[in-house]
Structures are given as structure tokens and as C-alpha cells.
Design an enzyme around this catalytic site. Structure first.
Site, PDB file in Angstrom:
ATOM      1  N   ASN A 220     -23.079 -14.079  -6.230  1.00  0.00           N
ATOM      2  CA  ASN A 220     -21.705 -14.091  -6.748  1.00  0.00           C
ATOM      3  C   ASN A 220     -21.660 -14.923  -8.026  1.00  0.00           C
ATOM      4  O   ASN A 220     -22.688 -15.404  -8.495  1.00  0.00           O
ATOM      5  CB  ASN A 220     -20.745 -14.644  -5.689  1.00  0.00           C
ATOM      6  CG  ASN A 220     -21.163 -16.021  -5.244  1.00  0.00           C
ATOM      7  OD1 ASN A 220     -21.174 -16.953  -6.029  1.00  0.00           O
ATOM      8  ND2 ASN A 220     -21.551 -16.149  -3.982  1.00  0.00           N
ATOM      9  N   ASP A 318     -22.051 -19.192   9.368  1.00  0.00           N
ATOM     10  CA  ASP A 318     -21.058 -19.921   8.579  1.00  0.00           C
ATOM     11  C   ASP A 318     -21.473 -21.400   8.558  1.00  0.00           C
ATOM     12  O   ASP A 318     -21.418 -22.089   9.581  1.00  0.00           O
ATOM     13  CB  ASP A 318     -19.662 -19.755   9.195  1.00  0.00           C
ATOM     14  CG  ASP A 318     -18.594 -20.215   8.228  1.00  0.00           C
ATOM     15  OD1 ASP A 318     -18.663 -21.384   7.787  1.00  0.00           O
ATOM     16  OD2 ASP A 318     -17.703 -19.408   7.901  1.00  0.00           O
ATOM     17  N   ILE A 319     -21.893 -21.865   7.386  1.00  0.00           N
ATOM     18  CA  ILE A 319     -22.476 -23.210   7.284  1.00  0.00           C
ATOM     19  C   ILE A 319     -21.441 -24.284   7.606  1.00  0.00           C
ATOM     20  O   ILE A 319     -21.668 -25.157   8.449  1.00  0.00           O
ATOM     21  CB  ILE A 319     -23.067 -23.432   5.874  1.00  0.00           C
ATOM     22  CG1 ILE A 319     -24.183 -22.417   5.629  1.00  0.00           C
ATOM     23  CG2 ILE A 319     -23.590 -24.855   5.709  1.00  0.00           C
ATOM     24  CD1 ILE A 319     -24.647 -22.322   4.204  1.00  0.00           C
TER      25      ILE A 319
HETATM   26  O1  PMT Z   1     -19.080 -22.861  -8.778  1.00  0.00           O
HETATM   27  P1  PMT Z   1     -17.910 -22.699  -9.723  1.00  0.00           P
HETATM   28  O2  PMT Z   1     -18.183 -21.647 -10.766  1.00  0.00           O
HETATM   29  O3  PMT Z   1     -17.475 -23.995 -10.316  1.00  0.00           O
HETATM   30  O4  PMT Z   1     -16.686 -22.120  -8.876  1.00  0.00           O
HETATM   31  C1  PMT Z   1     -16.093 -22.917  -7.906  1.00  0.00           C
HETATM   32  C2  PMT Z   1     -15.761 -22.113  -6.655  1.00  0.00           C
HETATM   33  C3  PMT Z   1     -14.695 -21.076  -6.980  1.00  0.00           C
HETATM   34  C4  PMT Z   1     -17.003 -21.398  -6.118  1.00  0.00           C
HETATM   35  C5  PMT Z   1     -15.256 -23.172  -5.595  1.00  0.00           C
HETATM   36  O5  PMT Z   1     -14.101 -23.775  -6.088  1.00  0.00           O
HETATM   37  C6  PMT Z   1     -14.973 -22.511  -4.271  1.00  0.00           C
HETATM   38  O6  PMT Z   1     -13.913 -21.983  -4.017  1.00  0.00           O
HETATM   39  N1  PMT Z   1     -15.974 -22.552  -3.348  1.00  0.00           N
HETATM   40  C7  PMT Z   1     -15.917 -21.865  -2.042  1.00  0.00           C
HETATM   41  C8  PMT Z   1     -16.297 -20.433  -2.243  1.00  0.00           C
HETATM   42  C9  PMT Z   1     -16.264 -19.629  -0.952  1.00  0.00           C
HETATM   43  O7  PMT Z   1     -17.265 -19.124  -0.544  1.00  0.00           O
HETATM   44  O8  PMT Z   1     -15.092 -19.642  -0.356  1.00  0.00           O
HETATM   45  P2  PMT Z   1     -14.785 -18.835   1.057  1.00  0.00           P
HETATM   46  O9  PMT Z   1     -13.312 -18.827   1.136  1.00  0.00           O
HETATM   47  O10 PMT Z   1     -15.519 -17.552   1.081  1.00  0.00           O
HETATM   48  O11 PMT Z   1     -15.418 -19.767   2.137  1.00  0.00           O
HETATM   49  C10 PMT Z   1     -14.669 -20.767   2.826  1.00  0.00           C
HETATM   50  C11 PMT Z   1     -15.544 -21.956   3.134  1.00  0.00           C
HETATM   51  O12 PMT Z   1     -16.600 -21.560   3.994  1.00  0.00           O
HETATM   52  C12 PMT Z   1     -16.200 -22.591   1.928  1.00  0.00           C
HETATM   53  O13 PMT Z   1     -16.215 -23.987   2.130  1.00  0.00           O
HETATM   54  C13 PMT Z   1     -17.613 -22.043   1.959  1.00  0.00           C
HETATM   55  O14 PMT Z   1     -18.554 -22.944   1.378  1.00  0.00           O
HETATM   56  C14 PMT Z   1     -17.837 -21.897   3.449  1.00  0.00           C
HETATM   57  N2  PMT Z   1     -18.791 -20.867   3.863  1.00  0.00           N
HETATM   58  C15 PMT Z   1     -18.534 -19.549   3.643  1.00  0.00           C
HETATM   59  C16 PMT Z   1     -19.409 -18.603   4.141  1.00  0.00           C
HETATM   60  C17 PMT Z   1     -20.547 -19.023   4.858  1.00  0.00           C
HETATM   61  N3  PMT Z   1     -21.431 -18.155   5.343  1.00  0.00           N
HETATM   62  N4  PMT Z   1     -20.764 -20.332   5.045  1.00  0.00           N
HETATM   63  C18 PMT Z   1     -19.911 -21.246   4.570  1.00  0.00           C
HETATM   64  O15 PMT Z   1     -20.144 -22.444   4.757  1.00  0.00           O
END
Ligand code: PMT
Length: 443
Positions: A220, A318-319
Site C-alpha cells: 500500500n 491482526d497484529i
Molecule cells: O505512513 P504514512 O504515509 O505516514 O501514512 C500514515 C498512515 C495513513 C498509514 C497512518 O496514519 C495510519 O492510518 N496507519 C494505520 C493504517 C491501517 O492499516 O489502518 P487500518 O484501519 O486498516 O487498521 C487498524 C489498525 O489495525 C492499525 O493500527 C493497524 O496497524 C492494525 N492492523 C491492521 C491489520 C493487521 N493485519 N494488523 C494490524 O495490526
């Protein structure tokens, strides 16, 4: 109160204050080292300090009688307390207990030592010493900041094993380090703005790459900027910071330990290895939700007869939810640790989606960002966020951070994460609510 210059101690008139901590036994060595460095040393002990070390010991080491009471007519007939306050060029309190810090921070003059401190215009230095939970308590931090505001310089505390069996920040600096600290310029001394000293913060950042074959992957647009800014902000406040980073083109922030990973599975393994000894865990990485069920051993060939190609993907773990679950399990043994902060990258229904993630993943706090807005979120230098906390009451606390540089936003997020960590750690609640979360934050 003047600012202490980096000056040799020869001939310096030092008033050594000793308060009631177990580290008081080290004050004997401190007095000896100060004398050895050529200083004139007079000692004032609080009543409690005398339970840990006798005035006689200090008298023998300094060659001066030791003052212990404000209401001692005999001693006052010699050098009165105001004269003593004027005599001192430097007041050094070691150890300085949480109670003494609180009394000094609020201008008390209820014993000889606090009275002298209020009456002197000497340079004032203290070496805090207390249990790690007491040092970590927001009240102690407020007092420390207040004291710095009054011109006090704090040396330490140190971090490590404590007499009570705890491990953490709060130990008095060793006497040699205190003496060395007195000879250093004040601006070289860290301040309690380093209020995350002794804490361990782990941040995940950047994208993950999920290999399809030896040359292709799913990923991504995460640049890592947000996560790196968080790591830098936590390090600037004195925390030990580990940054678990997906592949990005950014330099490691100063003082940060970086652990490079590529895939979600690698990130999970690295996260689980360090989460156990992290006080705060922040999941900012954009982790791929799916990976190829099978990574082709050789480069996938373009099939001649088909216009479409089907890839079978399987869900990644999911970490952040795993870390939060591990933390919840360990909570039986004490306050929940680490304090888990997740991110939510949304393109619609920001608050509702983020609340759902906060609850479903059992996070303490979530940083929701609307990644559909131009100039914010993925790859940008700026970001805006809505912070939400989980708590027992029906309405979770919320705080809005308007669009700003990621570095500034990161400082605000770290600030709130520290408040939340302290609140859950010290008031014993299981929810992640910080003590006084503002409804509307402006940076
Ligand atoms: O890196 P940049 O270009 O500065 O951009 C910043 C960002 C937009 C990436 C950052 O601000 C951000 O939003 N990061 C989280 C991105 C994400 O994957 O969001 P999510 O809504 O899909 O996931 C929710 C949470 O679960 C997040 O804390 C993510 O790290 C975590 N996750 C998701 C999937 C997974 N398999 N394991 C996880 O731990």
C-alpha cells in the site's frame, strides 16, 4: 535563583540536604566526594532521613555539625537558618523524596530543609529518589515540572532495580554521577520534559509487503512518515523507542532502535518479541490484511490464453489485536501492559469505524485518520486525527487534532498516549481513558 554554571567545586559552599529515602545511605559517599572535590559541605537532614543514616556519620565526614531542626535554639545561636541559607552557594538535595518534592513545589517551609530552600538564592539541585510508580505518578511529574520552573535542576533519577524489588525509573543517581552532574552545564541536563524516561515505547510503521513471487508483492502507499514521527516524538521525551518498520525510504530518528521487517507475519513476530517489555505499543503500520496463500517459487508467467488471473489470498493475523489480547491476558498479574494504541485509516464514517475497531481489537486508544482527504494521510507530510479512548461509560472520550505537520500531530498523540498509560497504570482502571482528556484539543 541563579543558574548553576559549569564550575569546579573547589571552595564551593554546598549545603547538602538529605531526606528520608533508602538512598540516604549513599549521601555519606556523596558528602565525601564533594569534600574530596574541594567543596565546603554542611549537611541538613530531615527528621525522616535520620532513620536511614545518623547525623554523626555526616558530621564525621564533613567535619561540621549537622543541622536537623528548625527549632533548635543552640544551633540557631551559632549559624541561624537564614544565615545558613545565605551561606550556601549551592543547595543540593540527595536523595529528594516524592514528599519533599511536593512540599518544595508548593512553597512549604515546615522544617529546616524546606525553610532553607525557600530562603536561599543559591543554585538549587536535587537528585530525586523514589519507587518507580511514585516517580511515574502524574502528581510527581507536575511537581518536578513546577520545581524546574522555579529554577531547580533535577539530576536523574536513574532507572533499574529498586530496593523495594521493582524495576524502573526512580533510583537516585550514583554519588559519582551526581558530582559529575554538578560540573556539567545545566543545559546539558535532561529536564522532566523527558517525562517518558524509563518507559519503553514500541511503534510499528510503514507498509508491509506480501510477496506473490520472487519479484512481485502486494502493498500500500504508506510512507512510514507518521510512524517515524511518533517514534521521534517518544524518543524526544526520553522513552526507549523500538520502531518496527516495514520497507520505507526514511532515516531512523535519533535515539530510536529500528527493527526492519517486510511482511505482516514478520511484523507480528517482531511485535510479539518486544511487546512484553513495552509500556506503550502503537500500531501505526499499514499492515496488509491479506497475503498470497502460496508464494510462487518462480516468477509468475503471463498466461497466453487468459485475460484474467485469480490469486488466492489468506487473511493475515491482526497484529495490534494480538498485542492487545496478550496485554489483556497479562493484566491479571498487574496493570494492563502495554497500553495499546491503534490507528484507523478510513475513507468514510470515520468515528463509527474507528469506534468499532477500538472495541473489536480491545485497544486502549485509537487514532482515526480520514485518508480520503487530499494532502493528508498516506504519503503526505500533514495529517489530522480524531482520538478515541475505550472506557466503561457508554460515550468514549474523544479529542480532535486538526490538520498539521505529522511531527506536531505525533507529539500530541504521544502526549495523550502517555497520559492514558499513566491513568490506567495509576488509577487502576482497565479502560484507556486519560485523566483529563480535552473534548477539543488544539496543538
Ligand atoms: O505512513 P504514512 O504515509 O505516514 O501514512 C500514515 C498512515 C495513513 C498509514 C497512518 O496514519 C495510519 O492510518 N496507519 C494505520 C493504517 C491501517 O492499516 O489502518 P487500518 O484501519 O486498516 O487498521 C487498524 C489498525 O489495525 C492499525 O493500527 C493497524 O496497524 C492494525 N492492523 C491492521 C491489520 C493487521 N493485519 N494488523 C494490524 O495490526
Amino acid at each position: 535563583m541563579s543558574q548553576l554554571a559549569a564550575a569546579p567545586l573547589t571552595g564551593k559552599r554546598i549545603l547538602l540536604g538529605i531526606s528520608a529515602g533508602i538512598a540516604a545511605y549513599k549521601s555519606a559517599l556523596l558528602a565525601r566526594l564533594l569534600k574530596k572535590a574541594g567543596a565546603e559541605v554542611r549537611v541538613v537532614m530531615t527528621e525522616g532521613a535520620q532513620a536511614f543514616i545518623t547525623p554523626l556519620t555526616l558530621q564525621a565526614l564533613t567535619g561540621e555539625s549537622v543541622r536537623t531542626s528548625l527549632l533548635d535554639p543552640e544551633a540557631e545561636a551559632g549559624m541561624g537558618h537564614i544565615e545558613l541559607a545565605r551561606w550556601a552557594e549551592l543547595v543540593l538535595i540527595a536523595p529528594a523524596t516524592a514528599d519533599l518534592m511536593a512540599r518544595l513545589a508548593h512553597g512549604h517551609a515546615d522544617d529546616l530543609l524546606t525553610t532553607l530552600c525557600l530562603a536561599t538564592d543559591a543554585d538549587c539541585v536535587m537528585a530525586p529518589a523514589m519507587n518507580q510508580a511514585m516517580w511515574g505518578h502524574p502528581a510527581t511529574h507536575d511537581n518536578a515540572r513546577r520545581l524546574e520552573g522555579y529554577g531547580w535542576r533535577l539530576l536523574g533519577p536513574d532507572s533499574g532495580d529498586q530496593a523495594c524489588g521493582d524495576v524502573g525509573a526512580g533510583r537516585m543517581l550514583e554519588p559519582e554521577a551526581i558530582v559529575a552532574g554538578l560540573s556539567t552545564a545545566p543545559e546539558a541536563t535532561p529536564t522532566v520534559a523527558d517525562d517518558a524516561r524509563g518507559l519503553s515505547v514500541t511503534v510499528t510503521a510503514g507498509p508491509t509487503r506480501e510477496a506473490l513471487d520472487p519479484v512481485r508483492y502486494l502493498s500500500n502507499h504508506s510512507s512510514g512518515k507518521m510512524g517515524y514521527a511518533l517514534a521521534a516524538a517518544a524518543a524526544a521525551r526520553g522513552a526507549r523507542v523500538r520502531l518496527i518498520s516495514g520497507p520505507v525510504a526514511l532515516a531512523t530518528p535519533p535515539g530510536v532502535e529500528r527493527i526492519d521487517v517486510t511482511s505482516a507475519l514478520e511484523m507480528l513476530e517482531a511485535a510479539r518479541q518486544v511487546a512484553g517489555d513495552s509500556d506503550i505499543f502503537i500500531g501505526c503500520a499499514a499492515v496488509a490484511d491479506y497475503r498470497a496463500e502460496r508464494i510462487a517459487e518462480h516468477k509468475l508467467k503471463k498466461s497466453t490464453g487468459e485475460d484474467t488471473m485469480t490469486l488466492k489470498l489468506v487473511k493475515n493475523p491482526d497484529i495490534i489485536a494480538t498485542i492487545a489480547e496478550d496485554a489483556a491476558k497479562s493484566a491479571a498479574a498487574g496493570p494492563r501492559r502495554p497500553y495499546v494504541v491503534g490507528f484507523a485509516a478510513e475513507t468514510c464514517d470515520l468515528e463509527a469505524q474507528a469506534r468499532d475497531k477500538l472495541e473489536r481489537k480491545r485497544l486502549d486508544m485509537i487514532v482515526a485518520n480520514d485518508v480520503s482527504q487530499a494532502g493528508l494521510g498516506f504519503g503526505a507530510d500533514d495529517n489530522a486525527a480524531l482520538l478515541l479512548w475505550r472506557r466503561a461509560a457508554s460515550e468514549p472520550a474523544r479529542s480532535e487534532l486538526p490538520a498539521q505537520r505529522k511531527a506536531r500531530l505525533a507529539e500530541a498523540v504521544i502526549d495523550q498516549a502517555l497520559r492514558g498509560y499513566r491513568a490506567t497504570h495509576f488509577d487502576g482502571t482497565s479502560a484507556g481513558m486519560p485523566p483529563a482528556a480535552p473534548q477539543q484539543d488544539s496543538p
